[in-house]
Design a protein around this motif. Structure first.
Motif, PDB file in Angstrom:
ATOM      1  N   CYS A 186       0.835  -1.206   0.000  1.00  0.00           N
ATOM      2  CA  CYS A 186       0.000   0.000   0.000  1.00  0.00           C
ATOM      3  C   CYS A 186       0.865   1.250   0.000  1.00  0.00           C
ATOM      4  CB  CYS A 186      -0.927   0.013   1.212  1.00  0.00           C
ATOM      5  SG  CYS A 186      -2.284  -1.151   1.106  1.00  0.00           S
ATOM      6  N   ASP A 187       1.914   1.246   0.817  1.00  0.00           N
ATOM      7  CA  ASP A 187       2.805   2.406   0.866  1.00  0.00           C
ATOM      8  C   ASP A 187       3.466   2.655  -0.485  1.00  0.00           C
ATOM      9  OD1 ASP A 187       2.160   2.834   3.506  1.00  0.00           O
ATOM     10  OD2 ASP A 187       3.959   1.845   4.292  1.00  0.00           O
ATOM     11  N   GLU A 188       3.858   1.578  -1.154  1.00  0.00           N
ATOM     12  CA  GLU A 188       4.468   1.723  -2.477  1.00  0.00           C
ATOM     13  C   GLU A 188       3.486   2.345  -3.465  1.00  0.00           C
ATOM     14  OE1 GLU A 188       6.229  -1.928  -3.861  1.00  0.00           O
ATOM     15  OE2 GLU A 188       7.249  -2.242  -1.947  1.00  0.00           O
ATOM     16  N   VAL A 189       2.248   1.876  -3.439  1.00  0.00           N
ATOM     17  CA  VAL A 189       1.227   2.409  -4.344  1.00  0.00           C
ATOM     18  C   VAL A 189       0.935   3.867  -4.009  1.00  0.00           C
ATOM     19  CG1 VAL A 189      -1.191   2.218  -5.064  1.00  0.00           C
ATOM     20  CG2 VAL A 189       0.207   0.162  -4.832  1.00  0.00           C
ATOM     21  N   LEU A 190       0.856   4.187  -2.737  1.00  0.00           N
ATOM     22  CA  LEU A 190       0.598   5.574  -2.332  1.00  0.00           C
ATOM     23  C   LEU A 190       1.744   6.491  -2.747  1.00  0.00           C
ATOM     24  CD1 LEU A 190      -1.049   4.969   1.139  1.00  0.00           C
ATOM     25  CD2 LEU A 190      -2.171   5.831  -0.927  1.00  0.00           C
ATOM     26  N   ASN A 191       2.974   6.003  -2.671  1.00  0.00           N
ATOM     27  CA  ASN A 191       4.114   6.803  -3.129  1.00  0.00           C
ATOM     28  C   ASN A 191       4.029   7.055  -4.628  1.00  0.00           C
ATOM     29  OD1 ASN A 191       5.293   7.090  -0.605  1.00  0.00           O
ATOM     30  ND2 ASN A 191       6.527   5.240  -0.814  1.00  0.00           N
ATOM     31  N   LEU A 192       3.633   6.039  -5.381  1.00  0.00           N
ATOM     32  CA  LEU A 192       3.471   6.217  -6.833  1.00  0.00           C
ATOM     33  C   LEU A 192       2.331   7.185  -7.125  1.00  0.00           C
ATOM     34  CD1 LEU A 192       3.933   2.522  -8.012  1.00  0.00           C
ATOM     35  CD2 LEU A 192       5.495   4.445  -8.431  1.00  0.00           C
TER      36      LEU A 192
END
Length: 76
Positions: free
Chosen positions: A63-69
């Protein structure tokens, strides 16, 4: 879970679709309007991602990776 996935896909697809539609309209005013709509879809997508994390449907790291993107796309 299926409905959440469907909403995520719809929100994610609407971001570039609105940008393309605004670009195709040919005026700066129309383009700005569709960019605004795309930003709303991006916010919607971020909300769904946060919900999936809150409901433990997806790994927090993913989720954090997607939110960063999503944040990077928003800056564009």
């Amino acid at each position: 879970e299926y409905r959440m996935a469907s909403q995520i896909i719809r929100a994610a697809a609407s971001i570039p679709a609105n940008i393309a539609e605004g670009h195709g309209r040919g005026t700066r005013k129309d383009y700005a309007h569709f960019i605004s709509i795309a930003c709303g879809s991006l916010s919607e997508l971020e909300t769904f991602i946060l919900l999936t994390r809150s409901l433990d449907l997806v790994d927090a790291t993913a989720c954090d990776e997607v939110l960063n993107l999503a944040e990077e796309v928003g800056r564009m």
